[in-house]
Design a protein around this motif. Structure first.
Motif, PDB file in Angstrom:
ATOM      1  N   PRO A 143       0.818  -1.670  -0.191  1.00  0.00           N
ATOM      2  CA  PRO A 143       0.598  -0.236   0.106  1.00  0.00           C
ATOM      3  C   PRO A 143       0.556   1.134   0.030  1.00  0.00           C
ATOM      4  O   PRO A 143       2.200   0.981   0.644  1.00  0.00           O
ATOM      5  CB  PRO A 143      -0.408  -0.327   1.027  1.00  0.00           C
ATOM      6  CG  PRO A 143      -0.201  -1.136   1.868  1.00  0.00           C
ATOM      7  CD  PRO A 143       0.351  -1.670   1.460  1.00  0.00           C
ATOM      8  N   ASP A 144       0.316   1.978   0.202  1.00  0.00           N
ATOM      9  CA  ASP A 144       0.952   3.881  -0.100  1.00  0.00           C
ATOM     10  C   ASP A 144       1.696   3.891   1.130  1.00  0.00           C
ATOM     11  O   ASP A 144       2.938   4.938   0.657  1.00  0.00           O
ATOM     12  CB  ASP A 144       0.122   4.658  -0.766  1.00  0.00           C
ATOM     13  CG  ASP A 144      -0.477   4.637  -2.434  1.00  0.00           C
ATOM     14  OD1 ASP A 144       0.368   3.946  -3.320  1.00  0.00           O
ATOM     15  OD2 ASP A 144      -1.132   5.297  -2.397  1.00  0.00           O
ATOM     16  N   ASN A 145       1.215   3.583   2.253  1.00  0.00           N
ATOM     17  CA  ASN A 145       1.965   4.099   3.423  1.00  0.00           C
ATOM     18  C   ASN A 145       3.425   3.198   3.441  1.00  0.00           C
ATOM     19  O   ASN A 145       3.955   3.628   5.124  1.00  0.00           O
ATOM     20  CB  ASN A 145       0.970   3.843   4.269  1.00  0.00           C
ATOM     21  CG  ASN A 145       0.414   2.535   4.793  1.00  0.00           C
ATOM     22  OD1 ASN A 145       0.179   2.165   3.883  1.00  0.00           O
ATOM     23  ND2 ASN A 145       0.139   2.241   5.987  1.00  0.00           N
ATOM     24  N   ALA A 146       3.576   1.863   2.871  1.00  0.00           N
ATOM     25  CA  ALA A 146       4.539   1.080   2.682  1.00  0.00           C
ATOM     26  C   ALA A 146       5.639   0.935   2.234  1.00  0.00           C
ATOM     27  O   ALA A 146       5.320   1.438   1.012  1.00  0.00           O
ATOM     28  CB  ALA A 146       3.704  -0.240   2.339  1.00  0.00           C
ATOM     29  N   GLU A 147       6.640   1.184   2.981  1.00  0.00           N
ATOM     30  CA  GLU A 147       8.111   1.118   2.083  1.00  0.00           C
ATOM     31  C   GLU A 147       8.710   0.024   2.449  1.00  0.00           C
ATOM     32  O   GLU A 147       9.529  -0.874   3.710  1.00  0.00           O
ATOM     33  CB  GLU A 147       8.737   2.072   3.164  1.00  0.00           C
ATOM     34  CG  GLU A 147      10.202   2.376   2.003  1.00  0.00           C
ATOM     35  CD  GLU A 147      10.979   3.944   2.109  1.00  0.00           C
ATOM     36  OE1 GLU A 147      11.683   3.697   2.468  1.00  0.00           O
ATOM     37  OE2 GLU A 147      10.935   4.388   3.868  1.00  0.00           O
ATOM     38  N   PRO A 148       9.559  -0.215   1.082  1.00  0.00           N
ATOM     39  CA  PRO A 148      10.344  -1.693   1.583  1.00  0.00           C
ATOM     40  C   PRO A 148      12.038  -1.135   1.740  1.00  0.00           C
ATOM     41  O   PRO A 148      11.947  -0.416   1.545  1.00  0.00           O
ATOM     42  CB  PRO A 148      10.377  -2.235   0.039  1.00  0.00           C
ATOM     43  CG  PRO A 148      10.390  -1.458  -0.997  1.00  0.00           C
ATOM     44  CD  PRO A 148       9.084  -0.680  -0.073  1.00  0.00           C
ATOM     45  N   VAL A 149      11.967  -1.804   3.041  1.00  0.00           N
ATOM     46  CA  VAL A 149      13.274  -1.097   3.612  1.00  0.00           C
ATOM     47  C   VAL A 149      14.501  -1.469   3.601  1.00  0.00           C
ATOM     48  O   VAL A 149      15.284  -1.121   2.974  1.00  0.00           O
ATOM     49  CB  VAL A 149      12.898  -0.511   5.258  1.00  0.00           C
ATOM     50  CG1 VAL A 149      14.639   0.366   5.941  1.00  0.00           C
ATOM     51  CG2 VAL A 149      11.875   0.674   5.220  1.00  0.00           C
ATOM     52  N   VAL A 150      14.265  -3.254   4.386  1.00  0.00           N
ATOM     53  CA  VAL A 150      15.486  -3.938   4.135  1.00  0.00           C
ATOM     54  C   VAL A 150      15.053  -5.171   3.339  1.00  0.00           C
ATOM     55  O   VAL A 150      14.014  -5.853   3.749  1.00  0.00           O
ATOM     56  CB  VAL A 150      16.528  -3.979   5.566  1.00  0.00           C
ATOM     57  CG1 VAL A 150      17.396  -5.105   5.757  1.00  0.00           C
ATOM     58  CG2 VAL A 150      16.783  -3.730   5.987  1.00  0.00           C
ATOM     59  N   ILE A 151      16.042  -6.016   2.511  1.00  0.00           N
ATOM     60  CA  ILE A 151      15.679  -7.380   2.522  1.00  0.00           C
ATOM     61  C   ILE A 151      16.804  -8.283   3.214  1.00  0.00           C
ATOM     62  O   ILE A 151      17.745  -7.644   3.287  1.00  0.00           O
ATOM     63  CB  ILE A 151      16.369  -7.738   0.715  1.00  0.00           C
ATOM     64  CG1 ILE A 151      15.552  -6.576  -0.128  1.00  0.00           C
ATOM     65  CG2 ILE A 151      16.348  -9.010   0.256  1.00  0.00           C
ATOM     66  CD1 ILE A 151      15.588  -6.966  -1.296  1.00  0.00           C
ATOM     67  N   ILE A 152      16.341  -9.364   3.576  1.00  0.00           N
ATOM     68  CA  ILE A 152      17.458 -10.061   4.587  1.00  0.00           C
ATOM     69  C   ILE A 152      17.014 -11.285   3.621  1.00  0.00           C
ATOM     70  O   ILE A 152      15.955 -12.199   4.527  1.00  0.00           O
ATOM     71  CB  ILE A 152      16.806  -9.989   6.505  1.00  0.00           C
ATOM     72  CG1 ILE A 152      16.422  -8.530   6.320  1.00  0.00           C
ATOM     73  CG2 ILE A 152      17.843 -10.556   7.468  1.00  0.00           C
ATOM     74  CD1 ILE A 152      15.483  -8.332   7.721  1.00  0.00           C
ATOM     75  N   PRO A 153      18.469 -11.922   3.808  1.00  0.00           N
ATOM     76  CA  PRO A 153      17.859 -13.258   2.657  1.00  0.00           C
ATOM     77  C   PRO A 153      18.368 -13.840   4.236  1.00  0.00           C
ATOM     78  O   PRO A 153      19.386 -13.619   5.495  1.00  0.00           O
ATOM     79  CB  PRO A 153      19.242 -13.077   1.485  1.00  0.00           C
ATOM     80  CG  PRO A 153      20.171 -12.383   2.168  1.00  0.00           C
ATOM     81  CD  PRO A 153      19.600 -10.819   2.524  1.00  0.00           C
ATOM     82  N   ILE A 154      17.706 -15.114   4.548  1.00  0.00           N
ATOM     83  CA  ILE A 154      17.905 -16.051   5.112  1.00  0.00           C
ATOM     84  C   ILE A 154      18.327 -17.683   5.099  1.00  0.00           C
ATOM     85  O   ILE A 154      17.445 -18.054   4.179  1.00  0.00           O
ATOM     86  CB  ILE A 154      16.947 -15.781   6.656  1.00  0.00           C
ATOM     87  CG1 ILE A 154      16.990 -16.630   7.813  1.00  0.00           C
ATOM     88  CG2 ILE A 154      15.479 -15.794   5.957  1.00  0.00           C
ATOM     89  CD1 ILE A 154      16.184 -16.313   8.658  1.00  0.00           C
ATOM     90  N   GLY A 155      19.327 -17.954   5.610  1.00  0.00           N
ATOM     91  CA  GLY A 155      19.724 -19.812   5.501  1.00  0.00           C
ATOM     92  C   GLY A 155      20.241 -20.376   6.454  1.00  0.00           C
ATOM     93  O   GLY A 155      20.782 -19.633   7.042  1.00  0.00           O
ATOM     94  N   ARG A 156      20.908 -21.111   6.093  1.00  0.00           N
ATOM     95  CA  ARG A 156      21.849 -22.027   6.893  1.00  0.00           C
ATOM     96  C   ARG A 156      23.229 -21.560   6.286  1.00  0.00           C
ATOM     97  O   ARG A 156      23.088 -21.592   4.353  1.00  0.00           O
ATOM     98  CB  ARG A 156      21.963 -23.542   6.966  1.00  0.00           C
ATOM     99  CG  ARG A 156      20.959 -24.146   7.763  1.00  0.00           C
ATOM    100  CD  ARG A 156      20.488 -25.259   7.803  1.00  0.00           C
ATOM    101  NE  ARG A 156      19.402 -25.705   9.156  1.00  0.00           N
ATOM    102  CZ  ARG A 156      18.223 -24.944   8.292  1.00  0.00           C
ATOM    103  NH1 ARG A 156      17.724 -24.341   7.476  1.00  0.00           N
ATOM    104  NH2 ARG A 156      16.910 -25.183   9.667  1.00  0.00           N
ATOM    105  N   PRO A 157      24.160 -20.941   6.561  1.00  0.00           N
ATOM    106  CA  PRO A 157      25.918 -20.691   5.633  1.00  0.00           C
ATOM    107  C   PRO A 157      26.454 -21.387   5.107  1.00  0.00           C
ATOM    108  O   PRO A 157      26.287 -23.067   5.755  1.00  0.00           O
ATOM    109  CB  PRO A 157      26.068 -19.689   6.819  1.00  0.00           C
ATOM    110  CG  PRO A 157      25.834 -20.464   8.230  1.00  0.00           C
ATOM    111  CD  PRO A 157      24.625 -20.781   7.960  1.00  0.00           C
ATOM    112  N   ALA A 158      27.091 -21.331   3.866  1.00  0.00           N
ATOM    113  CA  ALA A 158      28.165 -22.586   2.863  1.00  0.00           C
ATOM    114  C   ALA A 158      28.609 -22.982   4.134  1.00  0.00           C
ATOM    115  O   ALA A 158      28.909 -23.576   3.930  1.00  0.00           O
ATOM    116  CB  ALA A 158      27.495 -21.986   1.791  1.00  0.00           C
ATOM    117  N   SER A 159      29.208 -21.724   4.696  1.00  0.00           N
ATOM    118  CA  SER A 159      30.765 -22.766   5.215  1.00  0.00           C
ATOM    119  C   SER A 159      30.445 -22.128   6.525  1.00  0.00           C
ATOM    120  O   SER A 159      29.858 -21.338   7.866  1.00  0.00           O
ATOM    121  CB  SER A 159      31.665 -21.406   4.920  1.00  0.00           C
ATOM    122  OG  SER A 159      33.126 -21.358   6.159  1.00  0.00           O
ATOM    123  N   GLY A 160      31.237 -22.933   7.683  1.00  0.00           N
ATOM    124  CA  GLY A 160      30.509 -22.685   9.253  1.00  0.00           C
ATOM    125  C   GLY A 160      31.500 -21.880   9.839  1.00  0.00           C
ATOM    126  O   GLY A 160      31.574 -21.162  10.781  1.00  0.00           O
TER     127      GLY A 160
END
Length: 179
Positions: A143-160
């Motif tokens: 909606p007009d009042n909403a702004e995407p502020v941050v994209i957060i990819p989430i998952g298990r890291p390929a490296s520990g």
């Protein structure tokens, strides 16, 4: 520095959190997504307005809008889930003296709660702020009042391995009494 086991656990968690740019394809479960969003729900906000919502993108078709908005980085394609933190400007507190909108501040606090909770669950995240917001606005039907502020990819890291962090020394960022 301090003799508090709770403080030590907190700083260890903070030290383990990093911006992950390589993910395993293993899915993130519904309960894991709910847990990290619950952490956001607990975040403080100005005058407790909580001017946010979190859009979870899980299927390849859903994730594609975030990939299209930030196509020059391949790690978004790897992440099995993406959370878009959306700020609701008409719900945010505005400071009386100068009408400063606190949406971005409140969403930032909630986003870091998401990232820390993910780290505590053995997941990894990355703050992505360099994207085309119009693509997300349109594709997510915001909606007009909403702004995407941050994209957060989430998952298990390929490296520990947690990569080395380069941070300024404390004496470079602290001032006592005045700037």
């Amino acid at each position: 520095m301090t003799e508090s086991p709770r403080y030590d656990k907190l700083t260890a968690l903070m030290a383990d959190r990093y911006s992950c740019r390589e993910y395993e394809p293993t899915p993130v479960t519904d309960s894991e997504i709910r847990a990290v969003i619950e952490a956001a729900r607990l975040a403080p906000s100005a005058v407790n307005r909580q001017p946010w919502t979190f859009v979870v993108l899980r299927t390849p078709e859903e994730r594609q809008c975030a990939i299209d908005a930030y196509s020059h980085r391949p790690f978004l394609k790897q992440a099995p889930a993406i959370i878009v933190a959306v700020g609701l400007h008409d719900e945010a507190w505005h400071r009386g003296a100068d009408d400063k909108d606190h949406t971005d501040i409140d969403v930032a606090i909630a986003t870091e709660h998401v990232c820390l909770a993910a780290t505590a669950l053995g997941l990894a995240t990355c703050w992505v702020c360099n994207f085309d917001p119009d693509i997300l606005r349109t594709r997510l039907e915001l909606p007009d009042n909403a702004e995407p502020v941050v994209i957060i990819p989430i998952g298990r890291p390929a490296s520990g391995e947690v990569p080395e962090k380069i941070r300024k020394p404390l004496d470079q960022i602290i001032r006592w009494g005045k700037f």
